[in-house]
Design an enzyme around this catalytic site. Structure first.
Site, PDB file in Angstrom:
ATOM      1  N   ARG A  10      -1.672 -17.696  -4.686  1.00  0.00           N
ATOM      2  CA  ARG A  10      -1.005 -16.529  -5.280  1.00  0.00           C
ATOM      3  C   ARG A  10      -1.230 -16.489  -6.784  1.00  0.00           C
ATOM      4  NH1 ARG A  10       3.218 -15.464  -8.285  1.00  0.00           N
ATOM      5  NH2 ARG A  10       3.833 -17.661  -8.364  1.00  0.00           N
ATOM      6  N   VAL A  11      -1.442 -15.283  -7.285  1.00  0.00           N
ATOM      7  CA  VAL A  11      -1.377 -15.016  -8.724  1.00  0.00           C
ATOM      8  C   VAL A  11      -0.411 -13.854  -8.908  1.00  0.00           C
ATOM      9  CG1 VAL A  11      -3.647 -15.907  -9.369  1.00  0.00           C
ATOM     10  CG2 VAL A  11      -3.433 -13.545  -8.561  1.00  0.00           C
ATOM     11  N   SER A  12       0.065 -13.673 -10.134  1.00  0.00           N
ATOM     12  CA  SER A  12       1.135 -12.698 -10.361  1.00  0.00           C
ATOM     13  C   SER A  12       0.653 -11.267 -10.542  1.00  0.00           C
ATOM     14  CB  SER A  12       1.960 -13.113 -11.588  1.00  0.00           C
ATOM     15  OG  SER A  12       2.584 -14.358 -11.355  1.00  0.00           O
ATOM     16  N   THR A  13      -0.578 -11.085 -11.035  1.00  0.00           N
ATOM     17  CA  THR A  13      -1.066  -9.733 -11.312  1.00  0.00           C
ATOM     18  C   THR A  13      -2.464  -9.537 -10.744  1.00  0.00           C
ATOM     19  OG1 THR A  13      -2.006 -10.389 -13.456  1.00  0.00           O
ATOM     20  CG2 THR A  13       0.278  -9.624 -13.444  1.00  0.00           C
ATOM     21  N   GLN A  16      -5.599 -11.177 -12.466  1.00  0.00           N
ATOM     22  CA  GLN A  16      -5.765 -12.625 -12.463  1.00  0.00           C
ATOM     23  C   GLN A  16      -6.640 -13.041 -11.283  1.00  0.00           C
ATOM     24  OE1 GLN A  16      -1.408 -13.451 -12.611  1.00  0.00           O
ATOM     25  NE2 GLN A  16      -1.878 -14.717 -14.381  1.00  0.00           N
TER      26      GLN A  16
END
Length: 205
Positions: A10-13, A16
């Protein structure tokens, strides 16, 4: 291993990249087709990829591999609850960068003890960090105020000819637009100040 290996990254945006996490999962032995990803905030678990993985893919005996604990989530209390739910499903968890949390090939007692100790420690550390950040912010604000720095929007200065021009406008000698033009004000600013200063404007008429 009685079940299958699945990976979660997972990345936040959306801007990324997941490459580093995916490479680590592949190196651990997770097939790329079995890696589920999200590009979404870790503030909670309402993420499409993760929910699909948990509700429709993972089965008892499977192992979920994640590179770092904060890829699972940001809130340690929520992570602890989610962790316990995965354990109840019979799913083991491997955190590549934190082997002490790995539940594969451990007894139920070991899984429970290790998870409780580690999560309590992480929650304590996170709370101490939040307190430090708040303290630094308070110190910074106090220092800034001592230096005469003011926070919030800068108060709009009232031109010297404001009241005189407003009086001409109210007396019908000129339009509101002409008044704004003479004062060099935008419409929203003009009416905001007029509303605030109306008692004084009327007094000076």
């Amino acid at each position: 291993m009685s079940g299958r290996l699945f990976g979660y990254a997972r990345v936040s945006t959306t801007d990324q990249h997941l490459d580093r996490q995916i490479e680590a999962l592949r190196n651990y032995g997770v097939a790329e087709r079995d890696i589920i990803t999200d590009k979404f905030s870790g503030k909670d678990f309402n993420r499409q990829g993760y929910l699909t993985l948990k509700e429709h893919i993972l089965r008892s005996g499977d192992i979920l591999v994640i590179k770092e604990l904060d890829r699972l989530g940001r809130d340690y209390e929520q992570i602890k609850i989610e962790w316990q739910e995965l354990q109840k499903m019979g799913v083991d968890i491997v955190i590549i960068d934190m082997p002490i949390l790995n539940t594969a090939e451990k007894s139920d007692l070991e899984k429970s003890l290790i998870a409780n100790i580690v999560f309590e420690l992480l929650a304590y550390t996170a709370e101490k960090e939040r307190q430090k950040i708040k303290a630094r912010q308070a110190e910074g604000i106090k220092l800034a105020l001592a230096k005469g720095i003011h926070f919030g929007r800068k108060k709009t200065e009232i031109p010297e000819n404001f009241y005189a021009e407003c009086n001409r406008w109210l007396e019908g000698e000129q339009t509101a637009i002409a008044t704004m033009h003479k004062l060099g004000m935008k419409k929203t600013t003009f009416y905001k100040i007029v509303n605030e200063q109306m008692p004084e404007i009327v007094r000076r008429c």
